[in-house]
Design a protein around this motif. Structure first.
Motif, PDB file in Angstrom:
ATOM      1  N   LEU A 293      21.031 -76.598  -8.159  1.00 54.36           N
ATOM      2  CA  LEU A 293      20.476 -77.703  -7.400  1.00 54.36           C
ATOM      3  C   LEU A 293      21.141 -77.712  -6.028  1.00 54.36           C
ATOM      4  N   SER A 294      20.316 -77.764  -4.977  1.00 56.23           N
ATOM      5  CA  SER A 294      20.857 -77.641  -3.621  1.00 56.23           C
ATOM      6  C   SER A 294      20.270 -78.713  -2.707  1.00 56.23           C
ATOM      7  N   LEU A 295      21.084 -79.185  -1.788  1.00 58.42           N
ATOM      8  CA  LEU A 295      20.659 -80.097  -0.741  1.00 58.42           C
ATOM      9  C   LEU A 295      20.576 -79.321   0.569  1.00 58.42           C
ATOM     10  N   CYS A 296      19.418 -79.386   1.222  1.00 54.07           N
ATOM     11  CA  CYS A 296      19.213 -78.611   2.444  1.00 54.07           C
ATOM     12  C   CYS A 296      18.969 -79.548   3.626  1.00 54.07           C
ATOM     13  N   THR A 301      17.809 -79.822  17.348  1.00 54.29           N
ATOM     14  CA  THR A 301      18.367 -79.339  18.613  1.00 54.29           C
ATOM     15  C   THR A 301      19.839 -79.694  18.778  1.00 54.29           C
ATOM     16  N   ASP A 302      20.313 -80.728  18.062  1.00 55.35           N
ATOM     17  CA  ASP A 302      21.685 -81.200  18.254  1.00 55.35           C
ATOM     18  C   ASP A 302      22.632 -80.842  17.115  1.00 55.35           C
ATOM     19  N   SER A 303      22.131 -80.144  16.077  1.00 50.68           N
ATOM     20  CA  SER A 303      23.005 -79.864  14.951  1.00 50.68           C
ATOM     21  C   SER A 303      22.610 -78.555  14.285  1.00 50.68           C
ATOM     22  N   THR A 304      23.347 -78.169  13.278  1.00 47.84           N
ATOM     23  CA  THR A 304      23.096 -76.922  12.575  1.00 47.84           C
ATOM     24  C   THR A 304      22.440 -77.192  11.223  1.00 47.84           C
ATOM     25  N   ALA A 305      21.711 -76.194  10.739  1.00 47.17           N
ATOM     26  CA  ALA A 305      21.163 -76.276   9.386  1.00 47.17           C
ATOM     27  C   ALA A 305      22.274 -75.990   8.390  1.00 47.17           C
ATOM     28  N   PHE A 323      26.322 -72.880   3.300  1.00 44.32           N
ATOM     29  CA  PHE A 323      25.634 -72.200   4.391  1.00 44.32           C
ATOM     30  C   PHE A 323      25.588 -73.097   5.615  1.00 44.32           C
ATOM     31  N   ILE A 324      25.915 -72.553   6.761  1.00 44.06           N
ATOM     32  CA  ILE A 324      25.795 -73.250   8.044  1.00 44.06           C
ATOM     33  C   ILE A 324      25.142 -72.288   9.026  1.00 44.06           C
ATOM     34  N   PHE A 325      24.134 -72.766   9.753  1.00 45.98           N
ATOM     35  CA  PHE A 325      23.401 -71.868  10.631  1.00 45.98           C
ATOM     36  C   PHE A 325      22.900 -72.618  11.853  1.00 45.98           C
ATOM     37  N   SER A 326      23.168 -72.082  13.031  1.00 47.36           N
ATOM     38  CA  SER A 326      22.691 -72.695  14.267  1.00 47.36           C
ATOM     39  C   SER A 326      21.193 -72.428  14.431  1.00 47.36           C
ATOM     40  N   THR A 327      20.441 -73.480  14.739  1.00 48.12           N
ATOM     41  CA  THR A 327      18.991 -73.344  14.890  1.00 48.12           C
ATOM     42  C   THR A 327      18.542 -73.459  16.345  1.00 48.12           C
ATOM     43  N   ASP A 333      13.342 -75.439  16.202  1.00 46.07           N
ATOM     44  CA  ASP A 333      14.743 -75.788  15.920  1.00 46.07           C
ATOM     45  C   ASP A 333      15.006 -76.217  14.490  1.00 46.07           C
ATOM     46  N   VAL A 334      14.191 -75.787  13.540  1.00 47.65           N
ATOM     47  CA  VAL A 334      14.438 -76.122  12.140  1.00 47.65           C
ATOM     48  C   VAL A 334      14.155 -74.917  11.262  1.00 47.65           C
ATOM     49  N   ILE A 335      14.896 -74.810  10.161  1.00 52.26           N
ATOM     50  CA  ILE A 335      14.582 -73.811   9.153  1.00 52.26           C
ATOM     51  C   ILE A 335      14.593 -74.485   7.782  1.00 52.26           C
ATOM     52  N   HIS A 336      13.729 -73.990   6.903  1.00 52.62           N
ATOM     53  CA  HIS A 336      13.642 -74.520   5.544  1.00 52.62           C
ATOM     54  C   HIS A 336      13.982 -73.393   4.570  1.00 52.62           C
ATOM     55  N   PRO A 337      15.193 -73.400   4.004  1.00 54.10           N
ATOM     56  CA  PRO A 337      15.558 -72.349   3.044  1.00 54.10           C
ATOM     57  C   PRO A 337      14.616 -72.344   1.845  1.00 54.10           C
TER      58      PRO A 337
END
Length: 424
Positions: A293-296, A301-305, A323-327, A333-337
């Motif tokens: 179970l994961s929270l994503c 533009t102001d933070s990381t995924a 996981f930390i990733f700059s978007t 500016d968003v990603i959905h794992p």
């Protein structure tokens, strides 16, 4: 000439030296797409591969399960992408075009300016089946591998469009269940807090085996939704469907789990460090990634995924920031794992549905033809874009009762082993 002799005669170089009892043992470990082609080899193979018992054995024993991702194709087609093949080669061979189960024509689609194909959403998957939902309440359970589909009976009183939704499997009854959970709407809670004091969570269930709806009794807890369409889609893990909500009693954000076998609700605590962020409207959503179970958090533009993973189920201290990733350079500016590939890469959608791979070397965009349409206007407002990618595992499984009537009428669907024993 019996079936085994016919099969050997049709393809002598392949089967002449194989004992009949070895053929099922070999086939059950082959990929789904190969087996679908092999159904045309001979009648015995067609019967064997079509047998629901073979489908269940194949699902349990498959040596290397194939996971695929559904995303927008061309015109009325959906693309199904092998996530592992895509991560290595991005070749055309890993992409298959499929026809979606479409809803019956309705004047309402035209009146509201909707296109059923563009507005389709994949809102759950389980054991090779995908739950396909359209904006006016048309819902299908669909196996993209075999093409099998079944439309959900529409006596749900319009609840699908207003409820949190989940799709999962009850192993105790061998049944697939669509679960609608009606909680207190956030806007109503904010505007009329005193009027919801006696409201309680309503759970309604559709059984694929009985083709009917029923209400779940004894659910008295009160929960408030978090006002985001992402959070209305359940994550299925460990026989339970999970949603992120707010507890009416404690006013705290919490994960609730509805167990499909035990038919009860329980709460799972969030990582303590995220409680404040959620109160400040950081929109995390639930996914099952790496069988956990994961929270994503998709970033902006102001933070990381980031991804938080619960490595030990229901153990609060096991939450780990994985996981930390700059978007900042990603479109929108968003990603959905979506999932991890077998090579350890993170397969994601970005923006409104383009696909990308993230690994320790950075990120790369995949074929731009998979780009999903940008969010569009509906009822005068921009429609919120649900995650437009559906992850599923290829399978030969069939829905309950699909073959039972046919088996009662004739004995076509018998295994090759049984055929061989009858010939002896």
């Amino acid at each position: 000439m019996n079936e085994q002799q016919q099969c050997s005669t049709e393809s002598p170089y392949l089967f002449s030296y194989l004992p009949g009892e070895l053929i099922p043992a070999i086939l059950v470990r082959l990929p789904v797409r190969s087996l679908l082609r092999f159904k045309s080899v001979c009648k015995s193979w067609h019967s064997l591969i079509s047998d629901p018992k073979f489908g269940k054995s194949h699902y349990d024993l498959a040596a290397a399960p194939t996971h695929r991702c559904l995303t927008k194709g061309n015109e009325s087609e959906i693309e199904s992408i092998d996530v592992d093949a895509a991560s290595l080669h991005n070749s055309e061979s890993c992409v298959v075009n499929l026809k979606l189960p479409l809803p019956p024509p309705r004047m309402e689609y035209r009146s509201y300016g909707l296109d059923p194909f563009i507005d389709v959403e994949f809102v759950g998957s389980c054991r090779g089946f995908v739950l396909v939902a359209y904006p006016l309440g048309d819902v299908f359970v669909w196996n993209p591998s075999t093409g099998e589909q079944r439309r959900i009976a529409d006596d749900h009183d319009g609840m699908i469009d207003m409820c949190s939704i989940g799709f999962g499997y009850d192993r105790s009854t061998d049944d697939y269940l669509l679960v609608l959970m009606q909680v207190i709407h956030l806007n109503f809670y904010d505007t009329y807090p005193d009027q919801v004091a006696n409201d309680h969570t309503i759970i309604r269930i559709f059984s694929m085996k009985t083709n009917s709806w029923f209400d779940q009794e004894g659910t008295y807890a009160q929960y408030v939704d978090m006002g985001c369409a992402y959070l209305k889609i359940a994550a299925f893990l460990n026989d339970a469907l999970h949603w992120l909500v707010t507890s009416y009693e404690t006013k705290l954000h919490v994960i609730i789990a509805f167990h499909l076998v035990q038919r009860n609700l329980s709460e799972i605590p969030l990582p303590q460090v995220l409680v404040t962020r959620l109160e400040n409207n950081f929109l995390y959503y639930l996914r099952v990634i790496g069988e956990c179970l994961s929270l994503c958090y998709p970033g902006n533009t102001d933070s990381t995924a980031e991804i938080w993973m619960m490595k030990d189920y229901k153990v609060q201290t096991s939450w780990t920031k994985l996981f930390i990733f700059s978007t900042c350079n990603i479109p929108r500016d968003v990603i959905h794992p979506i999932c991890f590939t077998k090579h350890g890469e993170l397969f994601c959608s970005y923006g409104s549905g383009g696909l990308m791979i993230v690994d320790d070397k950075g990120w790369q965009l995949l074929d731009e033809s998979t780009k999903w349409p940008e969010p569009h206007m509906m009822f005068g407002e921009e429609r919120e874009c649900i995650l437009p990618c559906g992850l599923y595992r290829e399978s030969l499984l069939s829905l309950p009762n699909d073959f039972q009537q046919a088996n009662e009428n004739d004995q076509l669907m018998i295994s090759l082993v049984e055929t061989n024993e009858d010939d002896k």
